[in-house]
Design a protein around this motif. Structure first.
Motif, PDB file in Angstrom:
ATOM      1  N   SER A 169      32.877  44.324  56.593  1.00  0.00           N
ATOM      2  CA  SER A 169      31.370  44.927  56.118  1.00  0.00           C
ATOM      3  C   SER A 169      30.557  43.842  54.449  1.00  0.00           C
ATOM      4  O   SER A 169      31.931  44.097  54.527  1.00  0.00           O
ATOM      5  N   MET A 170      30.255  43.925  53.710  1.00  0.00           N
ATOM      6  CA  MET A 170      29.544  44.019  52.862  1.00  0.00           C
ATOM      7  C   MET A 170      29.793  45.241  51.584  1.00  0.00           C
ATOM      8  O   MET A 170      30.288  44.688  50.678  1.00  0.00           O
ATOM      9  N   ARG A 171      29.779  46.423  52.471  1.00  0.00           N
ATOM     10  CA  ARG A 171      30.500  47.335  51.840  1.00  0.00           C
ATOM     11  C   ARG A 171      31.764  46.958  51.207  1.00  0.00           C
ATOM     12  O   ARG A 171      31.714  47.652  49.992  1.00  0.00           O
ATOM     13  N   THR A 172      32.567  46.760  52.230  1.00  0.00           N
ATOM     14  CA  THR A 172      33.545  46.824  52.201  1.00  0.00           C
ATOM     15  C   THR A 172      34.137  45.447  50.796  1.00  0.00           C
ATOM     16  O   THR A 172      34.762  45.574  50.046  1.00  0.00           O
ATOM     17  N   VAL A 173      32.862  44.434  51.139  1.00  0.00           N
ATOM     18  CA  VAL A 173      33.288  43.604  50.398  1.00  0.00           C
ATOM     19  C   VAL A 173      32.987  43.868  48.441  1.00  0.00           C
ATOM     20  O   VAL A 173      33.874  44.221  47.554  1.00  0.00           O
ATOM     21  N   GLU A 174      31.925  45.380  48.714  1.00  0.00           N
ATOM     22  CA  GLU A 174      31.265  45.724  47.369  1.00  0.00           C
ATOM     23  C   GLU A 174      32.631  46.619  46.599  1.00  0.00           C
ATOM     24  O   GLU A 174      32.445  46.951  46.083  1.00  0.00           O
ATOM     25  N   VAL A 175      33.346  47.241  47.618  1.00  0.00           N
ATOM     26  CA  VAL A 175      34.844  48.372  46.606  1.00  0.00           C
ATOM     27  C   VAL A 175      35.755  47.291  46.407  1.00  0.00           C
ATOM     28  O   VAL A 175      36.084  47.515  45.303  1.00  0.00           O
ATOM     29  N   HIS A 176      35.914  45.905  47.586  1.00  0.00           N
ATOM     30  CA  HIS A 176      36.951  45.142  46.858  1.00  0.00           C
ATOM     31  C   HIS A 176      36.363  44.688  45.456  1.00  0.00           C
ATOM     32  O   HIS A 176      37.842  44.530  44.359  1.00  0.00           O
ATOM     33  N   ARG A 177      35.501  44.191  45.224  1.00  0.00           N
ATOM     34  CA  ARG A 177      34.908  43.811  43.924  1.00  0.00           C
ATOM     35  C   ARG A 177      35.150  44.756  43.004  1.00  0.00           C
ATOM     36  O   ARG A 177      35.498  44.365  41.667  1.00  0.00           O
ATOM     37  N   ALA A 178      35.007  45.953  43.494  1.00  0.00           N
ATOM     38  CA  ALA A 178      34.865  46.689  42.399  1.00  0.00           C
ATOM     39  C   ALA A 178      35.998  47.126  41.611  1.00  0.00           C
ATOM     40  O   ALA A 178      36.318  46.946  40.581  1.00  0.00           O
ATOM     41  N   HIS A 179      37.350  47.292  42.909  1.00  0.00           N
ATOM     42  CA  HIS A 179      38.058  47.614  42.480  1.00  0.00           C
ATOM     43  C   HIS A 179      38.656  46.397  41.726  1.00  0.00           C
ATOM     44  O   HIS A 179      39.368  46.539  40.945  1.00  0.00           O
ATOM     45  N   ILE A 180      38.851  45.373  42.316  1.00  0.00           N
ATOM     46  CA  ILE A 180      39.330  43.630  41.295  1.00  0.00           C
ATOM     47  C   ILE A 180      39.055  43.546  39.680  1.00  0.00           C
ATOM     48  O   ILE A 180      39.734  43.589  38.778  1.00  0.00           O
ATOM     49  N   PHE A 181      36.902  43.762  39.658  1.00  0.00           N
ATOM     50  CA  PHE A 181      37.013  44.114  38.399  1.00  0.00           C
ATOM     51  C   PHE A 181      37.361  44.991  37.111  1.00  0.00           C
ATOM     52  O   PHE A 181      37.889  44.856  36.233  1.00  0.00           O
ATOM     53  N   ASP A 182      37.613  46.362  38.176  1.00  0.00           N
ATOM     54  CA  ASP A 182      38.205  47.472  37.379  1.00  0.00           C
ATOM     55  C   ASP A 182      39.931  46.854  36.836  1.00  0.00           C
ATOM     56  O   ASP A 182      40.438  47.098  35.969  1.00  0.00           O
ATOM     57  N   LYS A 183      40.320  46.218  38.197  1.00  0.00           N
ATOM     58  CA  LYS A 183      42.097  46.215  37.767  1.00  0.00           C
ATOM     59  C   LYS A 183      41.720  44.989  36.691  1.00  0.00           C
ATOM     60  O   LYS A 183      42.793  44.685  36.123  1.00  0.00           O
ATOM     61  N   MET A 184      40.959  44.134  36.737  1.00  0.00           N
ATOM     62  CA  MET A 184      41.052  43.160  35.561  1.00  0.00           C
ATOM     63  C   MET A 184      40.757  43.473  34.717  1.00  0.00           C
ATOM     64  O   MET A 184      40.355  41.424  34.159  1.00  0.00           O
ATOM     65  N   ASN A 185      39.598  44.299  34.386  1.00  0.00           N
ATOM     66  CA  ASN A 185      39.578  45.063  33.703  1.00  0.00           C
ATOM     67  C   ASN A 185      38.532  43.907  32.557  1.00  0.00           C
ATOM     68  O   ASN A 185      37.807  43.628  31.722  1.00  0.00           O
ATOM     69  N   VAL A 186      37.319  43.310  33.590  1.00  0.00           N
ATOM     70  CA  VAL A 186      35.812  42.685  33.579  1.00  0.00           C
ATOM     71  C   VAL A 186      34.586  43.416  34.334  1.00  0.00           C
ATOM     72  O   VAL A 186      35.119  43.987  34.852  1.00  0.00           O
ATOM     73  N   LYS A 187      33.823  42.961  33.538  1.00  0.00           N
ATOM     74  CA  LYS A 187      32.261  44.101  34.629  1.00  0.00           C
ATOM     75  C   LYS A 187      31.493  42.752  34.980  1.00  0.00           C
ATOM     76  O   LYS A 187      30.870  43.005  36.044  1.00  0.00           O
TER      77      LYS A 187
END
Length: 196
Positions: free
Chosen positions: A168-186
């Motif tokens: 789902s698109m919502r799942t992509v959004e959650v993964h994207r948020a986790h990626i940005f958080d872990k990689m320390n980018v905005k």
């Protein structure tokens, strides 16, 4: 931080003063064993970079043996080694450079050329540290997050990523948020710059 490893006190003092004249912090060790003790304490690496000025011939652990220990631990990228010797020869210099030494100087050496190479080694160490930090952050990503990351870097929008991965698109959004958080980018642009 410049680590000076030489068994001659006058050389250690001279190199410490020379480093200080260039604004480079330094620590001196009278032997390879003393430097290994510092390394074993696990003090961590200086984010501004580190390198070692290493005398080839010392009693106890020679410079070559210390270099071999650093190579075995895969530390020569993070701790570039510049060899110093009063007894150097061409085959020794070629061998150490082939095995990953940053440079090789014969005593007496040109002070400015040596400190220029030290500054280049510190920069190389800093870059290696930054690359190791990025790799460490990448290692925290799950397999699915890596898949989403690859598609983000390919410039794909969330909807396209969701379609390609069958989520789902919502799942992509959650993964994207986790990626940005872990990689320390905005943003995706920051992420692309970080991983270029």
């Amino acid at each position: 931080m410049l680590h000076i490893v030489d068994d001659e006190e006058v050389i250690r003092d001279s190199l410490t003063w020379l480093a200080h004249s260039r604004g480079i912090a330094s620590t001196a060790y009278e032997s390879g064993a003393a430097f290994l003790q510092w390394l074993e304490r696990g003090n961590g690496f200086d984010a501004a970079g580190e390198c070692i000025l290493l005398d080839v011939r010392m009693p106890g652990i020679s410079g070559a043996a210390l270099f071999d220990a650093l190579t075995a631990r895969r530390l020569t990228k993070r701790l570039p080694v510049i060899f110093l010797t009063g007894h150097g020869d061409v085959p020794m210099a070629v061998d150490t450079l082939k095995r990953g030494a940053f440079d090789f100087f014969e005593k007496p050496f040109n002070d400015n050329k040596l400190m220029d190479r030290v500054q280049e080694a510190l920069l190389a160490s800093q870059e290696a540290g930054a690359a190791a930090e990025v790799a460490s952050r990448l290692d925290t990503l799950s397999v699915r997050e890596r898949e989403v990351l690859d598609l983000i870097l390919a410039g794909k929008m969330n909807k396209v990523i969701a379609d390609e991965l069958g989520i789902s698109m919502r799942t992509v959004e959650v993964h994207r948020a986790h990626i940005f958080d872990k990689m320390n980018v905005k943003t995706a642009v920051e992420l692309a710059r970080l991983l270029k």
